[in-house]
Design a protein around this motif. Structure first.
Motif, PDB file in Angstrom:
ATOM      1  N   MET A 144       8.286   5.487   3.244  1.00  0.00           N
ATOM      2  CA  MET A 144       7.545   5.609   4.503  1.00  0.00           C
ATOM      3  C   MET A 144       7.287   7.074   4.860  1.00  0.00           C
ATOM      4  O   MET A 144       6.197   7.427   5.301  1.00  0.00           O
ATOM      5  CB  MET A 144       8.302   4.931   5.648  1.00  0.00           C
TER       6      MET A 144
ATOM      7  N   TYR B 255       3.379   5.995  -2.764  1.00  0.00           N
ATOM      8  CA  TYR B 255       4.607   6.695  -3.122  1.00  0.00           C
ATOM      9  C   TYR B 255       4.778   6.765  -4.637  1.00  0.00           C
ATOM     10  O   TYR B 255       5.064   7.829  -5.190  1.00  0.00           O
ATOM     11  CB  TYR B 255       5.802   5.976  -2.478  1.00  0.00           C
TER      12      TYR B 255
ATOM     13  N   CYS C 154       0.832  -1.203   0.000  1.00  0.00           N
ATOM     14  CA  CYS C 154       0.000   0.000   0.000  1.00  0.00           C
ATOM     15  C   CYS C 154       0.869   1.256   0.000  1.00  0.00           C
ATOM     16  O   CYS C 154       0.646   2.186  -0.782  1.00  0.00           O
ATOM     17  CB  CYS C 154      -0.922  -0.021   1.217  1.00  0.00           C
ATOM     18  N   MET C 155       1.885   1.275   0.849  1.00  0.00           N
ATOM     19  CA  MET C 155       2.729   2.461   0.961  1.00  0.00           C
ATOM     20  C   MET C 155       3.558   2.683  -0.306  1.00  0.00           C
ATOM     21  O   MET C 155       3.716   3.825  -0.752  1.00  0.00           O
ATOM     22  CB  MET C 155       3.618   2.366   2.197  1.00  0.00           C
TER      23      MET C 155
ATOM     24  N   HIS D  95      -1.089   0.922  12.559  1.00  0.00           N
ATOM     25  CA  HIS D  95       0.365   1.081  12.440  1.00  0.00           C
ATOM     26  C   HIS D  95       0.888   2.058  13.499  1.00  0.00           C
ATOM     27  O   HIS D  95       1.884   1.787  14.170  1.00  0.00           O
ATOM     28  CB  HIS D  95       0.706   1.557  11.033  1.00  0.00           C
TER      29      HIS D  95
ATOM     30  N   ALA E 108      -3.644   2.665   8.870  1.00  0.00           N
ATOM     31  CA  ALA E 108      -2.720   3.691   9.358  1.00  0.00           C
ATOM     32  C   ALA E 108      -2.786   3.814  10.880  1.00  0.00           C
ATOM     33  O   ALA E 108      -1.752   3.895  11.550  1.00  0.00           O
ATOM     34  CB  ALA E 108      -3.034   5.031   8.708  1.00  0.00           C
TER      35      ALA E 108
ATOM     36  N   ALA F 265       4.598   8.237   2.205  1.00  0.00           N
ATOM     37  CA  ALA F 265       3.303   7.551   2.226  1.00  0.00           C
ATOM     38  C   ALA F 265       2.653   7.524   3.608  1.00  0.00           C
ATOM     39  O   ALA F 265       1.430   7.484   3.706  1.00  0.00           O
ATOM     40  CB  ALA F 265       3.462   6.123   1.710  1.00  0.00           C
ATOM     41  N   GLY F 266       3.464   7.540   4.657  1.00  0.00           N
ATOM     42  CA  GLY F 266       2.918   7.439   6.017  1.00  0.00           C
ATOM     43  C   GLY F 266       1.779   8.404   6.300  1.00  0.00           C
ATOM     44  O   GLY F 266       0.664   7.989   6.650  1.00  0.00           O
TER      45      GLY F 266
ATOM     46  N   MET G  12      -1.414   7.757   4.306  1.00  0.00           N
ATOM     47  CA  MET G  12      -2.157   6.530   4.632  1.00  0.00           C
ATOM     48  C   MET G  12      -3.476   6.849   5.335  1.00  0.00           C
ATOM     49  O   MET G  12      -4.455   6.138   5.166  1.00  0.00           O
ATOM     50  CB  MET G  12      -1.327   5.608   5.535  1.00  0.00           C
TER      51      MET G  12
END
Length: 117
Positions: free
Chosen positions: A83, A25, A20-21, A101, A98, A86-87, A90
């Motif tokens: 990361m 990106y 997904c990340m 996580h 998200a 994309a973090g 999310m």
């Protein structure tokens, strides 16, 4: 659920998060729609292979929290860039994933601070 099923479920979830990340990106930085660009596809394959072979899956939370870093320095840098980008995004794409996580990351940091790490 037995130990092996628990580990495999965790492995699948980690691969899903990575996938997904990397897609977020690639879409944001390389303008892709459906498929990943060649570089992002290579990064995904590398990360999935490392995740599938990880001997610490049962006890670790995320690769960033692992004591043994099996990624090459170059791939570590690439994954960190993914990361970082994309973090935050999310939350808009997969808010439940998200939040899970973030919860696990914060719990791990709290645990490590108690241990003096």
């Amino acid at each position: 659920m037995d130990k092996n099923n628990r580990i495999e479920k965790k492995r699948r979830q980690e691969i899903e998060m990575l996938d997904c990340m990397i897609r977020i990106y690639c879409r944001g930085n390389h303008g892709t729609k459906e498929k990943l660009c060649e570089d992002c596809q290579a990064l995904r394959e590398y990360a999935v292979t490392r995740t599938q072979k990880c001997p610490f899956m049962e006890i670790k939370t995320f690769c960033s929290a692992c004591k043994v870093h099996c990624y090459s320095t170059q791939m570590q840098q690439r994954v960190k860039a993914v990361m970082r980008y994309a973090g935050p995004r999310m939350l808009f794409v997969h808010p439940v994933m998200a939040l899970k996580h973030v919860k696990v990351t914060l719990a791990e940091k709290k645990k490590n601070s108690r241990k003096g790490m």
